[in-house]
Motif scaffolding. Structure first.
Motif, PDB file in Angstrom:
ATOM      1  N   MET A 155       0.601  -1.492   0.162  1.00  0.00           N
ATOM      2  CA  MET A 155      -0.131   0.046  -0.268  1.00  0.00           C
ATOM      3  C   MET A 155       1.159   1.155  -0.096  1.00  0.00           C
ATOM      4  SD  MET A 155      -2.660   1.579   2.668  1.00  0.00           S
ATOM      5  CE  MET A 155      -3.800  -0.388   2.755  1.00  0.00           C
ATOM      6  N   ILE A 156       0.388   1.889  -1.113  1.00  0.00           N
ATOM      7  CA  ILE A 156       1.294   3.630  -0.708  1.00  0.00           C
ATOM      8  C   ILE A 156       1.104   4.594   0.078  1.00  0.00           C
ATOM      9  CG2 ILE A 156       2.272   5.097  -2.376  1.00  0.00           C
ATOM     10  CD1 ILE A 156       1.520   3.607  -4.592  1.00  0.00           C
ATOM     11  N   PHE A 157       1.293   5.264   0.588  1.00  0.00           N
ATOM     12  CA  PHE A 157       1.456   6.071   2.213  1.00  0.00           C
ATOM     13  C   PHE A 157       0.722   7.465   2.212  1.00  0.00           C
ATOM     14  CE2 PHE A 157       1.286   2.381   4.429  1.00  0.00           C
ATOM     15  CZ  PHE A 157      -0.009   2.809   5.191  1.00  0.00           C
ATOM     16  N   LEU A 158       0.288   8.244   1.305  1.00  0.00           N
ATOM     17  CA  LEU A 158       0.142   9.674   1.189  1.00  0.00           C
ATOM     18  C   LEU A 158       0.847  10.004   2.326  1.00  0.00           C
ATOM     19  CD1 LEU A 158      -3.026  10.809  -0.447  1.00  0.00           C
ATOM     20  CD2 LEU A 158      -1.079  10.421  -1.281  1.00  0.00           C
ATOM     21  N   LYS A 159       2.170  11.395   1.875  1.00  0.00           N
ATOM     22  CA  LYS A 159       3.485  11.730   3.329  1.00  0.00           C
ATOM     23  C   LYS A 159       2.691  13.734   3.326  1.00  0.00           C
ATOM     24  CE  LYS A 159       7.416  10.616   1.389  1.00  0.00           C
ATOM     25  NZ  LYS A 159       8.709  10.197   1.275  1.00  0.00           N
ATOM     26  N   ALA A 160       2.589  13.115   4.386  1.00  0.00           N
ATOM     27  CA  ALA A 160       2.089  14.860   4.493  1.00  0.00           C
ATOM     28  C   ALA A 160       3.444  15.609   5.968  1.00  0.00           C
ATOM     29  CB  ALA A 160       0.702  14.524   5.463  1.00  0.00           C
ATOM     30  N   LEU A 161       3.449  16.883   5.499  1.00  0.00           N
ATOM     31  CA  LEU A 161       3.947  17.433   6.501  1.00  0.00           C
ATOM     32  C   LEU A 161       3.477  18.290   7.450  1.00  0.00           C
ATOM     33  CD1 LEU A 161       7.703  18.790   5.997  1.00  0.00           C
ATOM     34  CD2 LEU A 161       5.953  20.405   6.589  1.00  0.00           C
ATOM     35  N   VAL A 162       3.664  18.676   8.431  1.00  0.00           N
ATOM     36  CA  VAL A 162       2.485  20.022   9.543  1.00  0.00           C
ATOM     37  C   VAL A 162       3.505  20.811  10.241  1.00  0.00           C
ATOM     38  CG1 VAL A 162       1.327  19.634  11.334  1.00  0.00           C
ATOM     39  CG2 VAL A 162       0.802  18.001   9.623  1.00  0.00           C
ATOM     40  N   THR A 163       3.119  21.472   9.821  1.00  0.00           N
ATOM     41  CA  THR A 163       4.028  22.681  10.476  1.00  0.00           C
ATOM     42  C   THR A 163       3.120  22.993  11.965  1.00  0.00           C
ATOM     43  OG1 THR A 163       3.852  24.991  10.209  1.00  0.00           O
ATOM     44  CG2 THR A 163       5.344  23.869   8.340  1.00  0.00           C
ATOM     45  N   GLY A 164       4.151  23.718  12.879  1.00  0.00           N
ATOM     46  CA  GLY A 164       3.371  23.703  14.341  1.00  0.00           C
ATOM     47  C   GLY A 164       2.448  22.782  14.917  1.00  0.00           C
ATOM     48  N   ALA A 165       2.784  21.472  14.108  1.00  0.00           N
ATOM     49  CA  ALA A 165       2.669  20.188  14.915  1.00  0.00           C
ATOM     50  C   ALA A 165       2.608  19.411  16.015  1.00  0.00           C
ATOM     51  CB  ALA A 165       3.092  18.703  14.261  1.00  0.00           C
ATOM     52  N   MET A 224      -4.826  12.811  11.172  1.00  0.00           N
ATOM     53  CA  MET A 224      -3.703  11.747   9.581  1.00  0.00           C
ATOM     54  C   MET A 224      -3.384  10.750   9.507  1.00  0.00           C
ATOM     55  SD  MET A 224      -1.904  15.740   8.422  1.00  0.00           S
ATOM     56  CE  MET A 224      -2.884  16.172   6.809  1.00  0.00           C
ATOM     57  N   MET A 225      -3.026  10.401  10.816  1.00  0.00           N
ATOM     58  CA  MET A 225      -2.515   9.407  11.322  1.00  0.00           C
ATOM     59  C   MET A 225      -3.516   7.986  10.856  1.00  0.00           C
ATOM     60  SD  MET A 225       1.132   9.063  12.659  1.00  0.00           S
ATOM     61  CE  MET A 225       0.627  10.798  14.616  1.00  0.00           C
ATOM     62  N   LYS A 226      -5.120   7.800  11.838  1.00  0.00           N
ATOM     63  CA  LYS A 226      -6.339   7.193  12.277  1.00  0.00           C
ATOM     64  C   LYS A 226      -5.952   6.939  10.416  1.00  0.00           C
ATOM     65  CE  LYS A 226      -7.069   8.660  16.682  1.00  0.00           C
ATOM     66  NZ  LYS A 226      -8.193   8.834  17.628  1.00  0.00           N
ATOM     67  N   TYR A 268       7.735  11.682  13.788  1.00  0.00           N
ATOM     68  CA  TYR A 268       7.992  11.172  12.773  1.00  0.00           C
ATOM     69  C   TYR A 268       6.440   9.745  12.926  1.00  0.00           C
ATOM     70  CZ  TYR A 268       8.467   8.710   8.200  1.00  0.00           C
ATOM     71  OH  TYR A 268       8.843   8.085   6.682  1.00  0.00           O
ATOM     72  N   ASN A 269       5.628   9.455  12.656  1.00  0.00           N
ATOM     73  CA  ASN A 269       4.775   8.575  12.700  1.00  0.00           C
ATOM     74  C   ASN A 269       4.629   8.630  14.178  1.00  0.00           C
ATOM     75  OD1 ASN A 269       3.742   8.511  10.297  1.00  0.00           O
ATOM     76  ND2 ASN A 269       4.681   6.258   9.590  1.00  0.00           N
ATOM     77  N   GLU A 270       5.080   9.667  15.258  1.00  0.00           N
ATOM     78  CA  GLU A 270       4.422   9.177  16.160  1.00  0.00           C
ATOM     79  C   GLU A 270       5.677   8.895  17.440  1.00  0.00           C
ATOM     80  OE1 GLU A 270       1.415   6.607  16.937  1.00  0.00           O
ATOM     81  OE2 GLU A 270       0.163   8.060  17.217  1.00  0.00           O
ATOM     82  N   ARG A 271       7.046   8.731  16.367  1.00  0.00           N
ATOM     83  CA  ARG A 271       8.370   8.496  17.001  1.00  0.00           C
ATOM     84  C   ARG A 271       8.368  10.145  17.384  1.00  0.00           C
ATOM     85  NH1 ARG A 271       8.073   4.636  13.508  1.00  0.00           N
ATOM     86  NH2 ARG A 271      10.098   5.403  12.191  1.00  0.00           N
ATOM     87  N   LYS A 272       8.830  10.891  18.641  1.00  0.00           N
ATOM     88  CA  LYS A 272      10.160  11.672  18.615  1.00  0.00           C
ATOM     89  C   LYS A 272      11.272  11.567  17.830  1.00  0.00           C
ATOM     90  CE  LYS A 272       7.538  13.868  22.186  1.00  0.00           C
ATOM     91  NZ  LYS A 272       6.387  12.950  22.079  1.00  0.00           N
ATOM     92  N   ASN A 273      11.648  12.765  17.161  1.00  0.00           N
ATOM     93  CA  ASN A 273      12.415  12.301  16.514  1.00  0.00           C
ATOM     94  C   ASN A 273      13.352  13.681  16.368  1.00  0.00           C
ATOM     95  OD1 ASN A 273      14.869  12.527  14.619  1.00  0.00           O
ATOM     96  ND2 ASN A 273      13.705  10.775  13.051  1.00  0.00           N
ATOM     97  N   ASP A 274      14.854  14.124  17.121  1.00  0.00           N
ATOM     98  CA  ASP A 274      14.902  15.256  17.394  1.00  0.00           C
ATOM     99  C   ASP A 274      15.208  16.024  16.413  1.00  0.00           C
ATOM    100  OD1 ASP A 274      14.773  15.461  19.979  1.00  0.00           O
ATOM    101  OD2 ASP A 274      16.799  15.516  20.576  1.00  0.00           O
ATOM    102  N   ASP A 275      15.282  15.366  14.963  1.00  0.00           N
ATOM    103  CA  ASP A 275      16.421  15.879  13.611  1.00  0.00           C
ATOM    104  C   ASP A 275      15.435  16.535  13.243  1.00  0.00           C
ATOM    105  OD1 ASP A 275      18.789  13.805  13.975  1.00  0.00           O
ATOM    106  OD2 ASP A 275      17.929  12.867  12.744  1.00  0.00           O
TER     107      ASP A 275
END
Length: 317
Positions: free
Chosen positions: A1-11, A23-25, A40-47
């Protein structure tokens, strides 16, 4: 399955958090960026921590992620603060939007951008029911910066062919909103009165009528605009009806089963020349997307009240 990718600023903000979860639901990949924390997909990531004013870091993230959709929420939301520091307000709202649009243009991304503006751009417009074609009449640095950013989006669409859609949300609220905002402030005050002797609610003018939506309905409208919104168009996000702040207070006290209370009108909180009634006309959004609000104001207020009641119980332990 191809997932659409979204970037949210001020997340990490109130709306950004609810939107990202929604969106993830719906099986989207979500990269949420913010100054304080990112995921990124609920995982905290300082990057992915990123100030919207840091164009180099923003460009780096967009290059690596290449989103299908971008929802631009980043920026201060509490209007009174914009009078205290107007320069900062313009820098974050306008320059942050410019940075984002410039990055998308320079990287030649095909991302569809939803710019979340505000119905406050209508400002002093005295019409009770407002449609998207009404003129701007901003009354604060916040609303002026939002109006300028709307024009910026249109210019990038006209000049460079960027795919931008503008959402103009009216008042929205829900569990987790800051007590800086009226419904959450009222609910917090009422929740802390439960079991207490003093039952005095402090407020400003409560006889104005406003158009309120549940944040969960608002983010659903945003998602539908991402999918179906027409490039270069603006859409009101609103319930199409108004309720007075006095009625909101009554609903909250009823939910708390408090029958006797006092309302103290704080002169410091009363705004001069408050427009009596403000309603958003959202048929353009509804006809295009089939969206409609699912949450009643009674349900929303009950959820906010119980959110603060639970918080209060935990604080007392």
């Amino acid at each position: 399955m191809i997932f659409l990718k979204a970037l949210v600023t001020g997340a990490s903000g109130f709306v950004g958090t609810v939107l990202s979860q929604s969106m993830m639901k719906q099986n989207m990949e979500v990269l949420g960026i913010a100054r304080s924390e990112a995921f990124y997909n609920e995982r905290k990531n300082d990057d992915f921590k990123c100030d919207i004013l840091d164009k180099a870091k923003l460009k780096e993230i967009l290059t690596s992620y290449s989103p299908d959709y971008i929802v631009h929420l980043a920026g201060p939301a509490f209007i009174p603060d914009s009078f205290i520091n107007p320069l900062k307000t313009y820098e974050i709202i306008f320059n942050g939007t410019l940075n984002l649009l410039e990055c998308v243009k320079e990287l030649k991304l095909n991302s569809k951008i939803l710019y979340v503006s505000s119905a406050d751009v209508y400002g002093g417009n005295n019409n009770s029911v407002l449609v998207e074609t009404e003129h701007y009449d901003p009354k604060s640095p916040y609303s002026a910066a939002k109006a300028c950013s709307e024009l910026l989006c249109r210019q990038f669409t006209n000049s460079y062919g960027l795919n931008t859609v503008i959402a103009r949300p009216f008042n929205h609220t829900g569990p987790g909103q800051s007590i800086d905002f009226v419904c959450s402030s009222f609910a917090h005050q009422v929740a802390t009165m439960v079991g207490q002797n003093e039952k005095i609610l402090r407020t400003g003018n409560i006889d104005v009528k406003r158009d309120f939506l549940d944040v969960r309905d608002v983010v659903e409208a945003y998602i539908r605009l991402l999918m179906l919104g027409v490039n270069g168009e603006t859409y009101n996000v609103s319930s199409g009806k108004a309720i007075s702040l006095r009625d909101i207070i009554e609903i909250l006290f009823r939910e708390a089963n408090i029958n006797k209370y006092e309302i103290y009108i704080d002169p410091q909180k009363v705004r001069n020349n408050d427009i009596p009634v403000r309603i958003g006309e959202s048929s353009k959004l509804r006809q295009l997307t089939g969206w409609f609000p699912k949450y009643s104001i009674e349900q929303t207020l009950a959820d906010i009240f119980h959110y603060w009641k639970e918080k209060s119980l935990h604080a007392d332990r």
